[in-house]
Design an enzyme around this catalytic site. Structure first.
Site, PDB file in Angstrom:
ATOM      1  CG  HIS A  72     127.551 152.657  -7.577  1.00  0.00           C
ATOM      2  ND1 HIS A  72     126.238 152.903  -7.879  1.00  0.00           N
ATOM      3  CD2 HIS A  72     128.281 153.258  -8.548  1.00  0.00           C
ATOM      4  CE1 HIS A  72     126.169 153.646  -8.978  1.00  0.00           C
ATOM      5  NE2 HIS A  72     127.394 153.858  -9.418  1.00  0.00           N
ATOM      6  CE1 TYR A 205     118.708 149.796  -4.814  1.00  0.00           C
ATOM      7  CE2 TYR A 205     116.816 148.432  -5.325  1.00  0.00           C
ATOM      8  CZ  TYR A 205     118.169 148.643  -5.333  1.00  0.00           C
ATOM      9  OH  TYR A 205     119.005 147.682  -5.877  1.00  0.00           O
ATOM     10  N   PRO A 297     114.014 141.015  -8.664  1.00  0.00           N
ATOM     11  CG  PRO A 297     113.644 142.258 -10.586  1.00  0.00           C
ATOM     12  CD  PRO A 297     113.079 141.160  -9.774  1.00  0.00           C
ATOM     13  CE  LYS A 301     122.010 140.264  -2.711  1.00  0.00           C
ATOM     14  NZ  LYS A 301     123.361 140.791  -2.857  1.00  0.00           N
TER      15      LYS A 301
HETATM   16  P1  FAS Z   1     119.443 133.041 -18.356  1.00  0.00           P
HETATM   17  O1  FAS Z   1     117.938 132.916 -18.407  1.00  0.00           O
HETATM   18  O2  FAS Z   1     120.074 134.376 -18.438  1.00  0.00           O
HETATM   19  O3  FAS Z   1     120.082 132.181 -19.554  1.00  0.00           O
HETATM   20  C1  FAS Z   1     119.557 130.916 -19.895  1.00  0.00           C
HETATM   21  C2  FAS Z   1     119.912 130.673 -21.355  1.00  0.00           C
HETATM   22  O4  FAS Z   1     119.452 129.354 -21.704  1.00  0.00           O
HETATM   23  C3  FAS Z   1     119.208 131.646 -22.286  1.00  0.00           C
HETATM   24  O5  FAS Z   1     120.130 132.202 -23.194  1.00  0.00           O
HETATM   25  C4  FAS Z   1     118.162 130.785 -23.007  1.00  0.00           C
HETATM   26  O6  FAS Z   1     117.932 131.190 -24.345  1.00  0.00           O
HETATM   27  C5  FAS Z   1     118.815 129.422 -22.962  1.00  0.00           C
HETATM   28  N1  FAS Z   1     117.862 128.318 -23.056  1.00  0.00           N
HETATM   29  C6  FAS Z   1     116.627 128.237 -22.516  1.00  0.00           C
HETATM   30  N2  FAS Z   1     116.056 127.061 -22.834  1.00  0.00           N
HETATM   31  C7  FAS Z   1     116.965 126.375 -23.608  1.00  0.00           C
HETATM   32  C8  FAS Z   1     116.970 125.114 -24.240  1.00  0.00           C
HETATM   33  N3  FAS Z   1     115.908 124.309 -24.156  1.00  0.00           N
HETATM   34  N4  FAS Z   1     118.059 124.742 -24.944  1.00  0.00           N
HETATM   35  C9  FAS Z   1     119.149 125.552 -25.022  1.00  0.00           C
HETATM   36  N5  FAS Z   1     119.208 126.777 -24.442  1.00  0.00           N
HETATM   37  C10 FAS Z   1     118.120 127.174 -23.741  1.00  0.00           C
HETATM   38  N6  FAS Z   1     118.760 139.920 -12.097  1.00  0.00           N
HETATM   39  C11 FAS Z   1     119.282 140.976 -11.438  1.00  0.00           C
HETATM   40  O7  FAS Z   1     120.186 140.779 -10.617  1.00  0.00           O
HETATM   41  N7  FAS Z   1     118.820 142.265 -11.690  1.00  0.00           N
HETATM   42  C12 FAS Z   1     117.817 142.500 -12.614  1.00  0.00           C
HETATM   43  O8  FAS Z   1     117.405 143.641 -12.812  1.00  0.00           O
HETATM   44  C13 FAS Z   1     117.259 141.428 -13.324  1.00  0.00           C
HETATM   45  N8  FAS Z   1     116.279 141.627 -14.286  1.00  0.00           N
HETATM   46  C14 FAS Z   1     115.735 140.536 -14.937  1.00  0.00           C
HETATM   47  C15 FAS Z   1     114.714 140.685 -15.917  1.00  0.00           C
HETATM   48  C16 FAS Z   1     114.166 139.569 -16.578  1.00  0.00           C
HETATM   49  C17 FAS Z   1     113.068 139.750 -17.608  1.00  0.00           C
HETATM   50  C18 FAS Z   1     114.622 138.271 -16.254  1.00  0.00           C
HETATM   51  C19 FAS Z   1     114.007 137.056 -16.929  1.00  0.00           C
HETATM   52  C20 FAS Z   1     115.631 138.110 -15.300  1.00  0.00           C
HETATM   53  C21 FAS Z   1     116.198 139.237 -14.641  1.00  0.00           C
HETATM   54  N9  FAS Z   1     117.225 139.102 -13.697  1.00  0.00           N
HETATM   55  C22 FAS Z   1     117.760 140.148 -13.022  1.00  0.00           C
HETATM   56  C23 FAS Z   1     117.761 137.839 -13.391  1.00  0.00           C
HETATM   57  C24 FAS Z   1     118.750 137.502 -14.488  1.00  0.00           C
HETATM   58  O9  FAS Z   1     119.755 138.475 -14.512  1.00  0.00           O
HETATM   59  C25 FAS Z   1     119.251 136.117 -14.201  1.00  0.00           C
HETATM   60  O10 FAS Z   1     119.585 135.937 -12.831  1.00  0.00           O
HETATM   61  C26 FAS Z   1     120.399 135.732 -15.070  1.00  0.00           C
HETATM   62  O11 FAS Z   1     120.031 135.957 -16.407  1.00  0.00           O
HETATM   63  C27 FAS Z   1     120.726 134.275 -14.769  1.00  0.00           C
HETATM   64  O12 FAS Z   1     121.516 133.813 -15.782  1.00  0.00           O
HETATM   65  P2  FAS Z   1     121.340 132.316 -16.330  1.00  0.00           P
HETATM   66  O13 FAS Z   1     121.228 131.402 -15.177  1.00  0.00           O
HETATM   67  O14 FAS Z   1     122.433 132.152 -17.314  1.00  0.00           O
HETATM   68  O15 FAS Z   1     119.906 132.286 -17.035  1.00  0.00           O
HETATM   69  C1  PHB Z   2     119.600 147.325 -12.910  1.00  0.00           C
HETATM   70  O1  PHB Z   2     120.430 148.250 -13.047  1.00  0.00           O
HETATM   71  O2  PHB Z   2     119.072 146.732 -13.879  1.00  0.00           O
HETATM   72  C2  PHB Z   2     119.203 146.915 -11.512  1.00  0.00           C
HETATM   73  C3  PHB Z   2     119.914 147.424 -10.434  1.00  0.00           C
HETATM   74  C4  PHB Z   2     119.542 147.044  -9.140  1.00  0.00           C
HETATM   75  C5  PHB Z   2     118.473 146.177  -8.970  1.00  0.00           C
HETATM   76  C6  PHB Z   2     117.767 145.664 -10.072  1.00  0.00           C
HETATM   77  C7  PHB Z   2     118.141 146.042 -11.353  1.00  0.00           C
HETATM   78  O3  PHB Z   2     118.097 145.833  -7.704  1.00  0.00           O
END
Ligand code: FAS
Ligand code: PHB
Length: 398
Positions: A72, A205, A297, A301
């Site tokens: 994009h 957006y 989100p 980032k």
């Molecule tokens: P993660 O949270 O993805 O992974 C951590 C891992 O550690 C998980 O698998 C968990 O099960 C495991 N874990 C936790 N405790 C543990 C323990 N005690 N022992 C062993 N393992 C354990 N970012 C965007 O850019 N766009 C979005 O739209 C967006 N939407 C999101 C929606 C939600 C609900 C959440 C929570 C986050 C969102 N994010 C979004 C941010 C998300 O994408 C994170 O930045 C990304 O998952 C980061 O990855 P990790 O650092 O690997 O953390």
């Molecule tokens: C998504 O596609 O999940 C998405 C894209 C852009 C954002 C947040 C989430 O800023």
């Protein structure tokens, strides 16, 4: 058991770190508390910066992303019933973003890890980290199998805390050794995933009287939509029909006309917060990704910041093990936090600009509208937005 690096968490941070270390010949074990299926079932990020794309290529897991991902060069901002395109490609000298779901990134990393035969422990219980303030840290955890519950100890040189916001690693750091900064927003995002064609070929957006909305996608046949919702909202209170009706009410006439609805395959509410823990290193324990920081989100980032933490950490650990130098690991936290705070600022700014705040009436609302109007009509302001959205260069400001 013994390894060089114990990685806690099999999300994008943990799996990408494991992949980069394995390719450099550094032994590592990933310990995850959920099953692989559960990890893949979490629907999260959708937009990758070029820095993240390059990192996935460096990790040898970019092939399917280039085949199936969508490049994009811009996105649209909708307010007062009109859409305005932000030409990221033109404003940043040719940079783009890649639309490719976090689920697919995680799947590609999991496939690569199992193909390489790198050890991963899923469904680990009672994971705990020990003695990371010494040169002999270790991890303990339990597994349940045919012989019942078994306890394990993994001795290592380094522990990488890639276990997200609710993980055990940051929680194991003495409170006196860590400073946490947090801002909680007075709303959440209700998200839906559906196998329907996206309403537009680029993201939209929207800032409307009824609140924020985002039209995103995963492919030409799978869409991802979000609407700002109250913190008191429960996903069970939102039928698919109610969601589509609310989304439609926040779109412009053309998008409303083109919106294709269908049954949700996932629906969830995510709270929005800004959070940073400082520092990101405690002796032989290193935090990366959501374990150390959270962004709303809006600026897409979260996943991208996790990837750059991992880039810095993997380089530092390769130097530590192969050149016996601690320069990289000593500089890790400061290097990450410089980038983290710039992404925190951008994500906070974009969230403040695009959402309706319950306690902001009158003057605040007029200022928000003025800033939106200025932004889309000022090349300088649009360039600043575009520069931050595509992602700052890895060495920005260094
Ligand atoms: P993660 O949270 O993805 O992974 C951590 C891992 O550690 C998980 O698998 C968990 O099960 C495991 N874990 C936790 N405790 C543990 C323990 N005690 N022992 C062993 N393992 C354990 N970012 C965007 O850019 N766009 C979005 O739209 C967006 N939407 C999101 C929606 C939600 C609900 C959440 C929570 C986050 C969102 N994010 C979004 C941010 C998300 O994408 C994170 O930045 C990304 O998952 C980061 O990855 P990790 O650092 O690997 O953390
Ligand atoms: C998504 O596609 O999940 C998405 C894209 C852009 C954002 C947040 C989430 O800023």
């Amino acid at each position: 058991m013994r390894t060089q690096v114990a990685i806690i968490g099999a999300g994008p941070s943990g799996l990408l770190l494991g992949q980069l270390l394995s390719r450099a010949g550094i032994a590592n074990v990933v310990i995850e508390r959920q099953s692989a299926e559960y990890v893949l079932g979490r629907i999260r990020a959708g937009v990758l910066e070029q820095v993240c794309v390059d990192l996935l290529d460096e990790a040898g897991v970019g092939a399917r992303m280039h085949r199936e991902g969508l490049v994009h060069g811009g996105f649209e901002m909708l307010f007062r019933g009109r859409r305005h395109r932000i030409d990221m490609h033109g404003l940043t000298g040719g940079k783009n973003v890649m639309v490719y779901g976090q689920t697919e990134v995680t799947r590609d990393l999991m496939d690569a890890r199992s193909a390489a035969g790198s050890p991963t422990v899923y469904s680990a219980a009672n994971v705990a980290v020990h003695d990371f303030d010494t040169a002999q840290p270790y991890v303990t955890y339990d597994t349940d199998g045919p012989q019942g519950r078994q306890s394990h100890r993994l001795d290592c040189d380094i522990i990488a805390g890639c276990d997200g916001y609710h993980g055990v690693c940051r929680a194991s750091v003495p409170r006196s050794a860590i400073t946490e900064y947090e801002k909680v927003y007075p709303f959440g995002w209700l998200g839906i995933l559906a196998d329907v064609p996206p309403v537009s070929h680029e993201l939209i957006y929207a800032n409307t009287e009824r609140g924020f909305a985002l039209c995103s996608m995963r492919s030409p046949t799978r869409s991802r939509y979000y609407v700002q919702c109250a913190l008191t909202d429960s996903v069970d209170a939102w039928s698919d029909e109610a969601f589509w009706k609310e989304l439609r009410s926040r779109l412009d006439p053309q998008a409303r006309e083109q919106l294709v609805t269908g049954p949700s395959i996932e629906k969830s509410i995510a709270p929005l917060r800004s959070f940073v823990a400082e520092p990101m290193r405690f002796g032989r324990l290193f935090l990366a990704g959501d374990a150390a920081h959270i962004v709303p989100p809006t600026g897409a980032k979260g996943l991208n910041l996790a990837a750059t933490d991992v880039k810095y950490l993997s380089s530092a650990l390769i130097e530590f093990f192969q050149e016996h130098s601690s320069a990289g690991i000593d500089h890790y936290s400061e290097r990450c936090l410089r980038r983290v705070w710039k992404a925190e600022r951008f994500s906070w700014w974009f969230t403040s600009l695009m959402h309706r705040f319950p306690d902001t009436a009158g003057f605040g609302q007029k200022v928000q509208e003025a800033e939106l109007d200025y932004l889309v009509h000022s090349e300088a302001a649009s360039r600043s937005l575009a520069e931050n959205y595509v992602g700052l260069p890895l060495n920005f400001g260094e």
